[in-house]
Design a protein around this motif. Structure first.
Motif, PDB file in Angstrom:
ATOM      1  N   ASP A 193      72.217  68.699  20.756  1.00  0.00           N
ATOM      2  CA  ASP A 193      73.530  68.776  21.408  1.00  0.00           C
ATOM      3  C   ASP A 193      73.842  67.484  22.158  1.00  0.00           C
ATOM      4  OD1 ASP A 193      71.280  70.085  22.874  1.00  0.00           O
ATOM      5  OD2 ASP A 193      72.671  69.969  24.551  1.00  0.00           O
ATOM      6  N   ASN A 194      72.840  66.622  22.310  1.00  0.00           N
ATOM      7  CA  ASN A 194      73.063  65.342  22.981  1.00  0.00           C
ATOM      8  C   ASN A 194      73.038  64.181  21.998  1.00  0.00           C
ATOM      9  OD1 ASN A 194      73.245  66.610  25.461  1.00  0.00           O
ATOM     10  ND2 ASN A 194      71.084  66.327  25.955  1.00  0.00           N
ATOM     11  N   CYS A 195      73.225  64.488  20.706  1.00  0.00           N
ATOM     12  CA  CYS A 195      73.223  63.427  19.685  1.00  0.00           C
ATOM     13  C   CYS A 195      74.610  63.293  19.085  1.00  0.00           C
ATOM     14  CB  CYS A 195      72.231  63.758  18.576  1.00  0.00           C
ATOM     15  SG  CYS A 195      70.543  63.560  19.108  1.00  0.00           S
ATOM     16  N   SER A 238      79.997  77.299  30.298  1.00  0.00           N
ATOM     17  CA  SER A 238      79.172  76.839  31.431  1.00  0.00           C
ATOM     18  C   SER A 238      77.873  77.624  31.597  1.00  0.00           C
ATOM     19  CB  SER A 238      79.971  76.893  32.730  1.00  0.00           C
ATOM     20  OG  SER A 238      81.031  75.981  32.673  1.00  0.00           O
ATOM     21  N   ARG A 239      77.731  78.706  30.891  1.00  0.00           N
ATOM     22  CA  ARG A 239      76.475  79.471  30.891  1.00  0.00           C
ATOM     23  C   ARG A 239      75.903  79.681  32.297  1.00  0.00           C
ATOM     24  NH1 ARG A 239      72.217  76.964  27.468  1.00  0.00           N
ATOM     25  NH2 ARG A 239      72.744  75.151  28.708  1.00  0.00           N
ATOM     26  N   PHE A 240      76.650  80.303  33.161  1.00  0.00           N
ATOM     27  CA  PHE A 240      76.223  80.660  34.528  1.00  0.00           C
ATOM     28  C   PHE A 240      76.040  79.448  35.443  1.00  0.00           C
ATOM     29  CE2 PHE A 240      74.339  83.657  31.442  1.00  0.00           C
ATOM     30  CZ  PHE A 240      75.218  84.708  31.661  1.00  0.00           C
ATOM     31  N   ALA A 241      76.369  78.252  34.986  1.00  0.00           N
ATOM     32  CA  ALA A 241      76.323  77.097  35.893  1.00  0.00           C
ATOM     33  C   ALA A 241      77.742  76.834  36.409  1.00  0.00           C
ATOM     34  CB  ALA A 241      75.758  75.887  35.170  1.00  0.00           C
ATOM     35  N   ASP A 242      77.874  75.843  37.305  1.00  0.00           N
ATOM     36  CA  ASP A 242      79.128  75.723  38.039  1.00  0.00           C
ATOM     37  C   ASP A 242      80.144  74.719  37.484  1.00  0.00           C
ATOM     38  OD1 ASP A 242      77.818  73.423  38.624  1.00  0.00           O
ATOM     39  OD2 ASP A 242      77.590  73.793  40.773  1.00  0.00           O
ATOM     40  N   GLY A 243      79.760  73.984  36.447  1.00  0.00           N
ATOM     41  CA  GLY A 243      80.712  73.023  35.880  1.00  0.00           C
ATOM     42  C   GLY A 243      80.916  71.788  36.744  1.00  0.00           C
ATOM     43  N   ARG A 244      80.105  71.651  37.779  1.00  0.00           N
ATOM     44  CA  ARG A 244      80.209  70.504  38.695  1.00  0.00           C
ATOM     45  C   ARG A 244      79.143  69.466  38.360  1.00  0.00           C
ATOM     46  NH1 ARG A 244      83.694  74.533  40.016  1.00  0.00           N
ATOM     47  NH2 ARG A 244      84.533  74.312  42.119  1.00  0.00           N
ATOM     48  N   LEU A 296      76.174  76.440  22.886  1.00  0.00           N
ATOM     49  CA  LEU A 296      76.120  75.741  24.185  1.00  0.00           C
ATOM     50  C   LEU A 296      77.560  75.363  24.543  1.00  0.00           C
ATOM     51  CD1 LEU A 296      73.048  73.499  23.297  1.00  0.00           C
ATOM     52  CD2 LEU A 296      73.037  75.397  24.914  1.00  0.00           C
ATOM     53  N   GLY A 297      77.960  74.178  24.199  1.00  0.00           N
ATOM     54  CA  GLY A 297      79.355  73.771  24.418  1.00  0.00           C
ATOM     55  C   GLY A 297      79.549  72.936  25.667  1.00  0.00           C
ATOM     56  N   ASP A 298      80.774  72.447  25.845  1.00  0.00           N
ATOM     57  CA  ASP A 298      81.099  71.613  27.010  1.00  0.00           C
ATOM     58  C   ASP A 298      81.094  72.485  28.259  1.00  0.00           C
ATOM     59  OD1 ASP A 298      81.668  69.216  25.472  1.00  0.00           O
ATOM     60  OD2 ASP A 298      83.534  70.182  24.843  1.00  0.00           O
ATOM     61  N   GLY A 299      79.984  72.458  28.982  1.00  0.00           N
ATOM     62  CA  GLY A 299      79.845  73.322  30.156  1.00  0.00           C
ATOM     63  C   GLY A 299      80.475  72.722  31.400  1.00  0.00           C
ATOM     64  N   ARG A 300      80.554  71.419  31.423  1.00  0.00           N
ATOM     65  CA  ARG A 300      81.234  70.782  32.566  1.00  0.00           C
ATOM     66  C   ARG A 300      81.969  69.523  32.143  1.00  0.00           C
ATOM     67  NH1 ARG A 300      76.424  68.085  36.032  1.00  0.00           N
ATOM     68  NH2 ARG A 300      75.001  67.699  34.325  1.00  0.00           N
TER      69      ARG A 300
HETATM   70  P1  AMP Z   1      72.259  68.889  28.999  1.00  0.00           P
HETATM   71  O1  AMP Z   1      70.857  69.170  28.600  1.00  0.00           O
HETATM   72  O2  AMP Z   1      72.430  68.295  30.363  1.00  0.00           O
HETATM   73  O3  AMP Z   1      72.977  68.077  27.973  1.00  0.00           O
HETATM   74  O4  AMP Z   1      73.021  70.284  29.116  1.00  0.00           O
HETATM   75  C1  AMP Z   1      72.863  71.342  28.211  1.00  0.00           C
HETATM   76  C2  AMP Z   1      74.015  72.303  28.312  1.00  0.00           C
HETATM   77  O5  AMP Z   1      74.162  72.783  29.660  1.00  0.00           O
HETATM   78  C3  AMP Z   1      75.355  71.716  27.924  1.00  0.00           C
HETATM   79  O6  AMP Z   1      76.058  72.674  27.207  1.00  0.00           O
HETATM   80  C4  AMP Z   1      76.002  71.425  29.259  1.00  0.00           C
HETATM   81  O7  AMP Z   1      77.401  71.430  29.181  1.00  0.00           O
HETATM   82  C5  AMP Z   1      75.482  72.557  30.129  1.00  0.00           C
HETATM   83  N1  AMP Z   1      75.451  72.206  31.560  1.00  0.00           N
HETATM   84  C6  AMP Z   1      74.606  71.356  32.180  1.00  0.00           C
HETATM   85  N2  AMP Z   1      74.866  71.296  33.506  1.00  0.00           N
HETATM   86  C7  AMP Z   1      75.912  72.123  33.747  1.00  0.00           C
HETATM   87  C8  AMP Z   1      76.655  72.506  34.916  1.00  0.00           C
HETATM   88  N3  AMP Z   1      76.383  72.024  36.121  1.00  0.00           N
HETATM   89  N4  AMP Z   1      77.663  73.375  34.746  1.00  0.00           N
HETATM   90  C9  AMP Z   1      77.951  73.883  33.541  1.00  0.00           C
HETATM   91  N5  AMP Z   1      77.294  73.592  32.415  1.00  0.00           N
HETATM   92  C10 AMP Z   1      76.285  72.712  32.498  1.00  0.00           C
END
Ligand code: AMP
Ligand code: MG
Length: 514
Positions: free
Chosen positions: A267-269, A126-132, A94-98
């Motif tokens: 990943d949230n712990c 970011s796995r296809f998401a926007d990082g916002r 997963l990783g720091d997506g945003r």
């Molecule tokens: P979460 O369940 O919200 O903790 O997110 C799970 C994963 O999705 C994490 O790796 C987040 O960094 C990634 N993620 C959530 N929202 C976004 C976003 N808008 N852009 C990029 N990555 C995201």
């Protein structure tokens, strides 16, 4: 003044190509990232005391640092890779997506704190998401993390909230009706943002020496007392034990104030037992062990209020599976998982008797608490308001009939089982008879453990609507109240949730869309 530094990128293998393409980074633990350019960024709020505590080198009135703009060269921002189990299933990398790290800084207490922007652009993770991030969710992270801090529950903190000046497309209901919302960014602060998932990722990749390096670094930085222990102890078992203990303290804090995280994936712990990643959370209002604020969690209610301790134990089991590689002692890790259960219930009982102003735990208290839980849920009593009513009722030495059930129940008055509440109060007075402390001491204990002000989702919902429309009055009012949660705020802030909010999407239930 201190300077931010990025020791992580020199200590651990980091991809320094600054390429943003979303990808697996099997040989790296992180990647350097440039935040997006937001020429129209604007500050909404700065946490003055935290800013001063961190001795930040940036001017406070410019949005540059809060929105990650015009950064000086010595800042080399990065995102880290982690993995995780989501809703019980292995999710891989997963990783720091945003979230993007600005680095760490030595604060006034001489300790290092990490700083992250959340919402300033995409990363390789970011796995296809926007990082916002949208304003609505950034307000929620900002206010609730500060609220938890002032409630005395271990948490990451919020340093600032800024508008990015950009609109972001989100489909809140996941029903094919996306709409533009204001984009925002928070800066969050913690001694460490390390998650269970960081360890799980290295174990899954079989990168034993990196895993060991990460564990050694964690011990050295956050649990130095372990290094000093006598050398026959396995330091990694000691680290796991410390994580268990920190997780218990966090959980007990959640149960004390009624916090329901909503997405307790591994990943949230946090490795330090900090409440982290504020998403579709909620404060318990009508008492209900099955309460979950997250629409995605509804089918199984895996992360319901009453299941959070059990789920943390499950998460710790996943972490233990990674730690086997380090400790080589599966059985000892299993014992520590049992220890979690034992310690949690011990600490939970202690916490509950304090909420009730009792001086010690008695052997039959668990059953008594269970009866109380039934009384609370059957009558849909507000968790927070119940304890405040109980304090006032005792102080005023009122009759059983005078207990203010109607103002703290979500049921129509004719459906409230007043006999059941009466019986509970009788048993409570009975239980108080074995108290060896005075009424005054007992009430002081209750007031320290029972907040007046908890941030309710309907308040956050209204606050977000107002800020979207350009008014920060409600934001400021909530921030002021949450800074002193054990003092009685203006009465309109302590009312039970008005009926009109019981079925409002984005208020009674939240999606992960943020
Ligand atoms: P979460 O369940 O919200 O903790 O997110 C799970 C994963 O999705 C994490 O790796 C987040 O960094 C990634 N993620 C959530 N929202 C976004 C976003 N808008 N852009 C990029 N990555 C995201
Ligand atoms: Mg997360």
């Amino acid at each position: 003044m201190s300077q931010l530094s990025q020791p992580f990128i020199t200590k651990f293998p980091t991809d320094s190509s600054y390429i943003l393409t979303q990808r697996q980074t099997p040989e790296y633990m992180g990647a350097n990232v440039h935040p997006e350019i937001f020429p129209d960024a604007q500050n909404i709020w700065i946490n003055d005391s935290l800013w001063e505590f961190l001795q930040l080198e940036f001017p406070k009135d410019s949005p540059d640092f809060p929105a990650a703009q015009n950064l000086p060269k010595h800042i080399q921002p990065y995102a880290t890779a982690y993995a995780g189990h989501q809703f019980g299933n292995w999710a891989g990398q997963l990783g720091d997506g945003r979230a993007i790290y600005a680095g760490e800084i030595i604060a006034k207490d001489g300790e290092a704190y990490e700083l992250q922007w959340k919402g300033v652009g995409a990363t390789p993770y970011s796995r296809f998401a926007d990082g916002r991030a949208v304003l609505r969710s950034s307000i929620r992270e900002c206010l609730m993390s500060e609220a938890m801090f002032h409630l005395g529950v271990p948490t990451t903190r919020c340093l600032s909230l800024a508008l990015t000046g950009e609109n972001v497309l989100r489909d809140i209901m996941y029903d094919g009706h996306p709409a533009y919302e204001k984009g925002a960014a928070v800066v969050r602060v913690a001694p460490s943002f390390l998650r269970f998932g960081h360890f799980e990722l290295l174990a899954a990749r079989n990168q034993e020496s990196l895993l060991q390096k990460l564990a050694d670094d964690t011990i050295e930085r956050y649990f130095p007392e372990i290094t000093n222990r006598n050398s026959t102890n396995n330091p990694y078992l000691a680290l796991f034990k410390a994580i268990v203990e920190a997780s218990v303290e966090m959980l007990v804090g959640w149960y004390r104030v009624g916090f329901t995280h909503g997405v307790m994936n591994t990943d949230n712990c946090s490795i330090l037992g900090l409440t982290i990643d504020y998403g579709p959370y909620g404060m318990l209002e009508e008492y209900n062990l099955n309460y979950t604020p997250n629409t995605t969690d509804l089918p199984g209610r895996r992360y319901a209020f009453g299941r959070q301790a059990e789920m943390m134990q499950w998460n710790l089991l996943q972490l233990a599976n990674a730690f086997v590689l380090l400790t080589k002692e599966g059985q000892e890790l299993e014992k520590l998982l049992d220890y979690f259960g034992k310690l949690f219930w011990e600490r939970f009982d202690e916490m509950m008797v304090q909420k009730f102003g009792l001086d010690s735990v008695l052997s039959n208290d668990a059953e008594w608490v269970k009866n109380w839980q039934n009384m609370m849920s059957e009558n849909q009593l507000d968790f927070t308001l119940f304890f405040k009513a109980l304090e006032d009722w005792r102080e005023e030495n009122s009759s059983y009939e005078a207990f203010p059930v109607a103002s703290i129940s979500y049921l129509p008055e004719n459906l409230i089982n007043k006999n059941q509440i009466h019986d509970f109060l009788v048993s409570y007075m009975d239980r108080l008879n074995s108290n060896k402390i005075s009424l005054k001491e007992s009430l002081t204990m209750m007031r320290k453990n029972n907040p007046w002000f908890v941030l309710r989702n309907y308040q956050l919902f209204e606050c977000a609507k107002e800020l979207e429309a350009g008014s920060d009055a409600s934001f400021k009012e909530l921030m002021k109240a949450l800074e002193r949660p054990y003092d009685k705020p203006d009465p309109h802030l302590t009312l039970k949730r008005p009926a009109k909010y019981s079925d409002t999407p984005g208020c009674s239930m939240l999606s992960c869309s943020s």
